[in-house]
Design an enzyme around this catalytic site. Structure first.
Site, PDB file in Angstrom:
ATOM      1  N   SER B  46       0.824  -1.221   0.000  1.00 42.26           N
ATOM      2  CA  SER B  46       0.000   0.000   0.000  1.00 42.26           C
ATOM      3  C   SER B  46       0.856   1.268   0.000  1.00 42.26           C
ATOM      4  CB  SER B  46      -0.895   0.022   1.239  1.00 42.26           C
ATOM      5  OG  SER B  46      -1.760  -1.083   1.260  1.00 42.26           O
ATOM      6  N   ASN B 129      -7.084   0.197   0.410  1.00 47.20           N
ATOM      7  CA  ASN B 129      -6.890  -0.377   1.740  1.00 47.20           C
ATOM      8  C   ASN B 129      -7.447   0.584   2.781  1.00 47.20           C
ATOM      9  OD1 ASN B 129      -5.989  -1.502   4.107  1.00 47.20           O
ATOM     10  ND2 ASN B 129      -3.798  -1.340   3.630  1.00 47.20           N
ATOM     11  N   CYS B 132      -6.328  -1.330   7.372  1.00 47.82           N
ATOM     12  CA  CYS B 132      -5.113  -1.727   8.086  1.00 47.82           C
ATOM     13  C   CYS B 132      -5.342  -1.517   9.593  1.00 47.82           C
ATOM     14  CB  CYS B 132      -3.909  -0.911   7.633  1.00 47.82           C
ATOM     15  SG  CYS B 132      -2.420  -1.340   8.582  1.00 47.82           S
ATOM     16  N   GLY B 247      -5.391 -16.648   5.403  1.00 44.23           N
ATOM     17  CA  GLY B 247      -5.093 -17.999   5.857  1.00 44.23           C
ATOM     18  C   GLY B 247      -4.997 -19.061   4.782  1.00 44.23           C
TER      19      GLY B 247
END
Lengths: 256, 313
Positions: B46, B129, B132, B247
């Site tokens: 980013s 984004n 965060c 994940g």
């Protein structure tokens, strides 16, 4: 030594400090680092101070040779016996002994991982010659320890205050021409490493170079430690080679 | 051989794997390396209005559940990021790998400007984004926290650029579906879900948080169920494609994410084991899974858990 519940940091107690030179101290800790090889590194953490990477001076027991150059290394080398130092690792890829005749080269505090490597080689009954270079006598270290282990040690200083005056690469070249090693292992400033790379290319000697880099995550994720792309190209490493994860040791030319 | 190719908003990908933002998206060299290792698309780290060093060490640790990090949006600023993206795009093009450019901004009114600057590199997608979890101390509550603020950011970026945009959402909200609908209503072409999950680790012997930033974002295997649920929920309420992230470290994980409704699958923390070579591994495993289960292409797996759920009603 205390294993923390999440398996990340291990808390070690400082057993003994050995002053190697004006700025450099070997910190002997109260436990072993399992599954380590010479040339690997650990992240050492002091709560409220910070965390930095250091190569292994020894794994059994764990010892780190630390040059006090910044706030974290100054704080760690100021610890006293009984104080706690937190360690995560071993991390990265270390040296791999190749052949029977080994030439080890250390520039400045780049000598730090070499006595561990020399010890492993000498235990196998191999021949170890070490060339140490530094700016001045006060920057040298580990000469006595390497000698005691059974390695032949050559020393150069830029100012001639100890050993031969000049760059360590000149002594390395002499050594190679006198008795060609099976493999050369080096840790130190990038300029020295690249000069050794050229020498080893010219003499067709396998070479393993340990690079230093700004290390943040230590996991190969953040990209902070990427080796300069022009160096990667010269060394035949893939672009985007990560010192913390692919290295710190680049094992080069092992097939030649 | 099962077909792994994807048409994503008219962009052709060789496979559904995307290098997730924040992992190795820092230079043309590392992004090219991921492309050569078989990733379908890469997302750059980013970039914001100006350069940020990020947080001090420790910034990331691997623990038994995955990774926790608080890197802190280290980036050179959007103007310095521009030549990095231009060079990356040049290198990725011959490899058939699209470039997604991630952006963030400290204030709502800065998003449009950052997007405009980054758009000059002509990335295939801009990922916004807004989620965060590691910069609240600098920037306050993430824009992903409410449907209103998420929608406002989306509107700013949508007004600024014509390039497709994907808005990256946080999982730690109770109205994810409402937030997803709000960003799509403001013109988001896609949704990326999820960002890391806020968490912390404490070292009992030090009696301190381990991360210098105290708290960080969890990623890796421990958040896969959180990510699957988020993608499953979002895909029920909006029609835009989803980049399902969180994940994923095996081909089976990727299949699960696609079955939850994802069009593409983000991979990040899995690089901790084996580096960028993990992309080839996941693709091989995904191929093998699809072959063994008789899936010809990704479309035949996509959203399968929804269809099965509807069948039984």
């Amino acid at each position: 030594m205390t294993q923390c519940n999440h398996g990340l940091m291990q808390a070690f107690k400082l057993v003994k400090k050995v002053q190697e030179n004006e700025k450099t101290t070997t910190m002997w800790l109260d436990g072993n680092l399992e599954n380590a090889t010479p040339g690997q590194y650990v992240m050492a953490w002091l709560p409220d101070v910070g965390e930095k990477p250091f190569s292994l001076h020894s794994a059994t027991p764990l010892a780190l040779t630390i040059c006090a150059v910044g706030p974290v290394s100054r704080a760690i080398t100021a610890l006293n016996s009984g104080d706690t130092l937190w360690i995560r690792g071993p991390l990265g890829k270390g040296f791999s002994l190749t052949g029977k005749k080994h030439l080890l080269v250390g520039g400045g505090y780049g000598a730090a991982p070499l006595s561990y490597l020399a010890d492993e080689a000498l235990k196998r009954g191999d021949q170890v010659v070490t060339c140490l270079g530094a700016a001045s006598a006060k920057d040298l270290m580990l000469i006595d320890e390497l000698t005691r282990l059974g390695a032949t040690v050559h020393v150069t200083t830029d100012d001639g205050s100890f050993g031969t005056q000049g760059l360590v690469t000149a002594v390395v070249l002499e050594q190679i021409e006198t008795d060609k090693p099976d493999c050369l292992y080096a840790c130190g400033p990038t300029g020295m490493l690249m000069a050794l790379w050229d020498i080893c290319q010219a003499h067709k000697i396998p070479v393993q170079l340990s690079f230093e880099a700004l290390t943040r995550c230590g996991l190969g994720l953040c990209g902070a430690c990427e080796l300069d792309e022009t160096l990667c190209a010269r060394l035949g490493l893939p672009s985007g080679w990560l010192v913390c994860h692919d290295g710190p040791v680049a094992r080069l030319n092992l097939q030649n | 051989m099962a077909n792994l190719t994807v048409d994503f908003l008219g962009i052709k990908l060789n496979n559904p794997l995307v290098l997730a933002s924040g992992v190795l998206g820092t230079s043309p060299a590392v992004m090219e390396r991921c492309a050569r290792e078989g990733v379908g698309a890469v997302t750059s780290k980013s970039a914001g209005t100006e350069a940020r060093d990020g947080h001090a060490n420790p910034v990331a640790l691997a623990w038994q559940g995955g990774v926790i990090n608080a890197i802190g949006l280290t980036n050179p600023g959007c103007h310095a990021e521009l030549p990095i993206l231009i060079e990356t795009k040049k290198r990725l093009k011959p490899l058939g790998v699209p470039l997604f450019a991630s952006i963030f901004a400290p204030r709502l009114e800065d998003f449009g400007e950052v997007a405009r600057v980054i758009a000059e590199a002509e990335p295939d997608l801009i990922e916004v984004n807004i989620s965060c979890p590691n910069v609240a101390s600098d920037f306050g509550t993430p824009f992903s926290a409410t449907a209103k603020s998420a929608a406002e950011v989306t509107r700013e970026v949508r007004r600024a650029v014509k390039i497709p945009i994907s808005v990256k959402l946080a999982p730690n909200v109770y109205n994810l579906g409402e937030i997803a609908r709000a960003v799509v209503a403001e013109g988001a072409d896609a949704i990326t879900a999820i960002n890391t999950v806020p968490g912390m680790l404490i070292d009992a012997y030090a009696a301190r948080p381990v991360l210098k930033n105290t708290t960080g974002g969890l990623s890796g295997p421990t958040i896969k169920p959180v990510a699957l649920r988020a993608v499953w929920e979002i895909s029920q309420v909006v029609d835009v494609p989803i980049i399902g992230t969180g994940g994923i470290s095996s081909g089976i994980d990727a299949a699960e994410m696609i079955m939850a409704g994802a069009a593409l699958v983000g991979v990040g923390s899995a690089l901790v084991n084996g580096g960028p070579a993990v992309f080839g591994k996941i693709n091989t495993e995904l191929q093998e899974f699809m072959r063994s289960q008789g899936y010809q292409d990704l479309e035949s797996m996509r959203g399968l858990v929804h269809r099965r759920a509807n069948d039984t009603v």
